[in-house]
Write an enzyme that holds these catalytic residues in place. Structure first.
Site, PDB file in Angstrom:
ATOM      1  CB  CYS A   1      -0.862   0.039   1.225  1.00  0.00           C
ATOM      2  SG  CYS A   1      -1.707  -1.497   1.468  1.00  0.00           S
TER       3      CYS A   1
ATOM      4  NE  ARG B   1       4.179   2.314  -1.492  1.00  0.00           N
ATOM      5  CZ  ARG B   1       5.152   1.637  -1.581  1.00  0.00           C
ATOM      6  NH1 ARG B   1       6.144   1.908  -2.288  1.00  0.00           N
ATOM      7  NH2 ARG B   1       5.507   0.536  -0.825  1.00  0.00           N
TER       8      ARG B   1
ATOM      9  CD1 TRP C   1      -2.137  -3.853  -5.150  1.00  0.00           C
ATOM     10  CD2 TRP C   1      -1.902  -5.566  -3.939  1.00  0.00           C
ATOM     11  NE1 TRP C   1      -2.159  -5.251  -5.828  1.00  0.00           N
ATOM     12  CE2 TRP C   1      -1.939  -6.219  -5.068  1.00  0.00           C
ATOM     13  CE3 TRP C   1      -1.804  -6.498  -2.590  1.00  0.00           C
ATOM     14  CZ2 TRP C   1      -1.929  -7.574  -5.233  1.00  0.00           C
ATOM     15  CZ3 TRP C   1      -1.437  -7.745  -3.039  1.00  0.00           C
ATOM     16  CH2 TRP C   1      -1.754  -8.363  -4.118  1.00  0.00           C
TER      17      TRP C   1
ATOM     18  CG  ASN D   1       3.076  -0.932   2.763  1.00  0.00           C
ATOM     19  OD1 ASN D   1       2.663  -2.079   2.278  1.00  0.00           O
ATOM     20  ND2 ASN D   1       4.380  -0.543   2.272  1.00  0.00           N
ATOM     21  N   GLY D   2       2.227  -3.355   4.595  1.00  0.00           N
ATOM     22  CA  GLY D   2       2.945  -4.708   4.934  1.00  0.00           C
ATOM     23  C   GLY D   2       2.199  -5.857   5.513  1.00  0.00           C
TER      24      GLY D   2
ATOM     25  CD  GLU E   1       9.271  -6.181 -19.625  1.00  0.00           C
ATOM     26  OE1 GLU E   1       8.938  -5.445 -19.302  1.00  0.00           O
ATOM     27  OE2 GLU E   1       9.361  -7.197 -19.130  1.00  0.00           O
TER      28      GLU E   1
ATOM     29  CE  LYS F   1       5.948  -3.765 -18.622  1.00  0.00           C
ATOM     30  NZ  LYS F   1       6.939  -4.441 -18.234  1.00  0.00           N
TER      31      LYS F   1
ATOM     32  CD  GLU G   1       3.052  -5.211 -16.228  1.00  0.00           C
ATOM     33  OE1 GLU G   1       2.850  -5.123 -15.056  1.00  0.00           O
ATOM     34  OE2 GLU G   1       3.989  -5.318 -16.782  1.00  0.00           O
TER      35      GLU G   1
ATOM     36  CG  HIS H   1      10.118 -28.909 -28.407  1.00  0.00           C
ATOM     37  ND1 HIS H   1      10.692 -30.088 -29.149  1.00  0.00           N
ATOM     38  CD2 HIS H   1      10.981 -27.963 -28.917  1.00  0.00           C
ATOM     39  CE1 HIS H   1      11.784 -29.804 -29.599  1.00  0.00           C
ATOM     40  NE2 HIS H   1      11.955 -28.395 -29.794  1.00  0.00           N
TER      41      HIS H   1
ATOM     42  CE  LYS I   1       6.954   1.106 -11.134  1.00  0.00           C
ATOM     43  NZ  LYS I   1       7.170   0.742 -12.415  1.00  0.00           N
TER      44      LYS I   1
END
Ligand code: AGP
Length: 607
Positions: free
Chosen positions: A2, A28, A75, A101-102, A479, A483, A486, A502, A602
């Site tokens: 958060c 965040r 979050w 936050n945590g 990558e 992108k 997400e 395969h 983030k």
């Protein structure tokens, strides 16, 4: 993961400041938001589920009285997004407000203990144990400082908290363990926050708070103490070189697009990094028994690309490892001869920090590549390089990815020179090409952006994408895939192109878009074979290829051209840019917010 914020102002109301700061921390976490202030010995709270702008329309987050306050953007980890689970959380008497936050790992046990003492809990969160713990300590006649100190000493897990109380209305109490916390010092105000951008437009004087420290913000500024024994700690503010408007959109519709366009400037900065640290890192790599490249997400893709660079230029075998698997996969093998090169733009990713803590305890050499000065990674690493990309606000990493690659390429080139494995001519050629990268990046954005926009319009309804590349371009493919999935939520697969036959090729049917990353390098011939395999099964072929490569272009339904002569080992830096733009415009075409993709944040500060 958060965002927390707190402040004490000499004059004026804190809530508009808190609201604006939370907007700058929204990357965040953005599933609920809340603020609390104190005025005339009363606590005022507004909080609700949803993004800040929506909650502000409903509740007016600028309209809480008082010059002291805290705020939170969430979050969710424990307890679904809801008004009740939104922060701040309060004690039974509604006199103490806490933002956190945590993750409190022992919250279950603490909650039961407090409920037995008669405390009534309102939410399903782990964080709510904190105000009740403080309330319990105050009953023993402790001061707020001692009550907060004793309360956090009971917590297991990670936390950064900011606390206000009508008991001592002109103070904000903060503490941290593992979750980031910084204090901002200004003429007429003092701030605390999860990240520097929160108060950057207000002051560039920041104090990094260390693990196991508690800070009191008051009218004289701030005082730091150790949580263990309350001993005072003196620490002066550092001047942050980021310009205040760096944390703003500067006219772009989204931070992600702004940050994609900032890459030429960031790459120039990354080419001017401090020599001694790069040289020291090169020496450690040269002497290393074995080298692990450890990271998560996009940073892991930079490690994957780097493993090709180190091998091709310096004949150094390295192990790129996804951080959350490091301990399981290599935990027992790591030892004093191991060197861990850790890549993390935030420097705070919990999975990555856990991996290096494990390695540190086994005497391995830890080196760091990060974008955030003062981050936890910079405190653990024996040597680190700060890549100078400036704050990255968009949740999708873009400019930090290409800057990471640019630093890793410089390290590989230095090691190649040190080891004399590659001719001077080739080294000089590569150094020259590296110096040209910022201008080439500029050209690609200017010349291809419009075309990529049209490509997104054409493929906006596609249900699945393949991203394929060979050699170092397989890292670029991974990558590109990350992108797109997400921020545009398109299910996508990425593979080293040779692997597709395969198994994954069974998914190919008429019209399935397959994106090939194919610079003109040693893999050119074999990639053509892979394109033919896909074409034969009706796939729509999109290629990112070198300007004028008619052989490849003739096989494609659509193509994006990259300037001629980009050396293979440097190609991910440039070939990733069109993939970033494609993902951005796909998100726009699908009506999504590229800056705040659902379920993401983030900096992933929980494991
Ligand atoms: C990338 O766009 C994502 N935001 C995510 O995968 C990110 O790369 C990952 O969480 C690692 O973050 P870090 O570089 O801050 O450690």
């Amino acid at each position: 993961m958060c965002g927390i914020f707190g402040c004490i102002l000499k004059n004026g109301d804190a809530s508009p400041i808190i609201h604006a700061a939370l907007k700058r921390l929204e990357y965040r976490g953005y599933d609920s938001v809340g603020e609390a202030t104190i005025h005339e010995n009363k606590l005022f709270i507004k909080k609700d589920q949803g993004k800040i702008d929506d909650v502000h329309i409903q509740h007016d987050l600028d309209d809480l009285p008082g010059r002291v306050g805290v705020g939170h953007t969430r979050w969710a980890t424990h307890g679904a997004p809801s008004q009740t689970n939104a922060h701040p959380h309060v004690d039974c008497a509604g006199q103490i407000a806490v933002v956190h936050n945590g993750i409190i790992e022992n919250f279950g046990e603490l909650r039961r203990e407090l409920e037995e003492l008669g405390h009534v809990f309102r939410s399903k969160t782990d964080s709510e144990v904190i105000p009740h713990l403080i309330e319990e300590k105050l009953k023993d006649g402790l001061t707020m400082l001692e009550a907060v100190r004793e309360a956090v000493s009971r917590l297991e897990g990670s936390y950064a908290i900011a606390v206000i109380s009508v008991k001592e209305p002109d103070k904000v109490f903060c503490a941290r363990r593992d979750s980031p916390l910084v204090v901002g010092v200004a003429e007429n105000a003092t701030y605390c926050a999860s990240d520097i951008p929160a108060f950057l437009p207000l002051t560039n004087r920041a104090v990094i708070i260390e693990n196991g420290e508690l800070v009191v913000l008051n009218d004289n500024g701030y005082e730091i103490r150790k949580v263990t024994d309350s001993t005072p700690v003196s620490r002066k503010p550092e001047i942050i070189s980021w310009a205040p408007n760096m944390a703003e959109k500067q006219g772009y519709p989204h931070f992600m697009l702004k940050e994609i366009h900032e890459q030429p400037l960031c790459l120039r900065n990354t080419l001017r990094l401090q020599d001694p640290y790069l040289e020291l890192m090169t020496t450690f790599l040269d002497r290393a028994g074995e080298v692990f490249l450890v990271a998560c997400g996009t940073s892991y893709h930079a490690c994957l690309a780097a493993s090709y660079m180190f091998s091709k230029l310096a004949f150094l075998a390295t192990h790129p490892i996804i951080a959350s698997e490091f301990i399981e996969q290599h935990g027992r093998a790591v030892n004093i001869d191991s060197t861990i090169l850790v890549v993390s733009q935030s420097g705070e990713t919990a999975d990555t920090l856990a991996a290096i803590e494990h390695a540190r305890l086994r005497a391995a050499t830890i080196m760091g590549l990060t974008n955030v000065i003062g981050s936890t990674l910079t405190r653990i690493a024996r040597v680190y390089v700060c890549q100078q990309s400036g704050p990255e606000i968009g949740v999708a990493a873009t400019k930090t990815f290409t800057s990471q690659l640019c630093v890793l390429a410089q390290l590989a080139l230095r090691l190649a020179k040190k080891r004399g494995k590659v001719s001077h001519v080739e080294i000089e050629h590569l150094e020259e090409k590296l110096e040209q990268i910022p201008e080439v990046a500029e050209k690609i954005i200017q010349s291809q952006e419009e075309k990529i926009k049209q490509l997104a319009k054409k493929y906006k309804d596609a249900q699945c994408f393949f991203f394929l590349g060979r050699g170092v371009s397989s890292a670029t493919a991974f990558e590109g895939r990350l992108k797109l999935l997400e921020i545009a939520y398109v299910p996508s697969l990425a593979y080293p192109a040779g692997e597709s036959k395969h198994g994954p090729i069974s998914l190919v049917e008429k019209g399935l878009p397959v994106i090939f990353i194919c610079p003109k390098d040693d893999t050119h011939k074999t990639v053509i074979g892979n394109i033919m395999e896909m074409k034969a099964r009706g796939a729509s072929i999109i290629v990112i290829t070198e300007e004028g490569d008619e052989e490849i272009k003739s096989l494609a339904d659509d193509y994006i051209e990259i300037v001629k002569g980009v050396p293979e080992v440097l190609s991910p830096i440039l070939y990733a840019i069109p993939l970033q733009l494609f993902a951005y415009y796909m998100a726009i075409e699908r009506g999504l917010d590229p800056d705040m993709p659902r379920n993401l944040a983030k900096s992933v500060t929980v494991m």
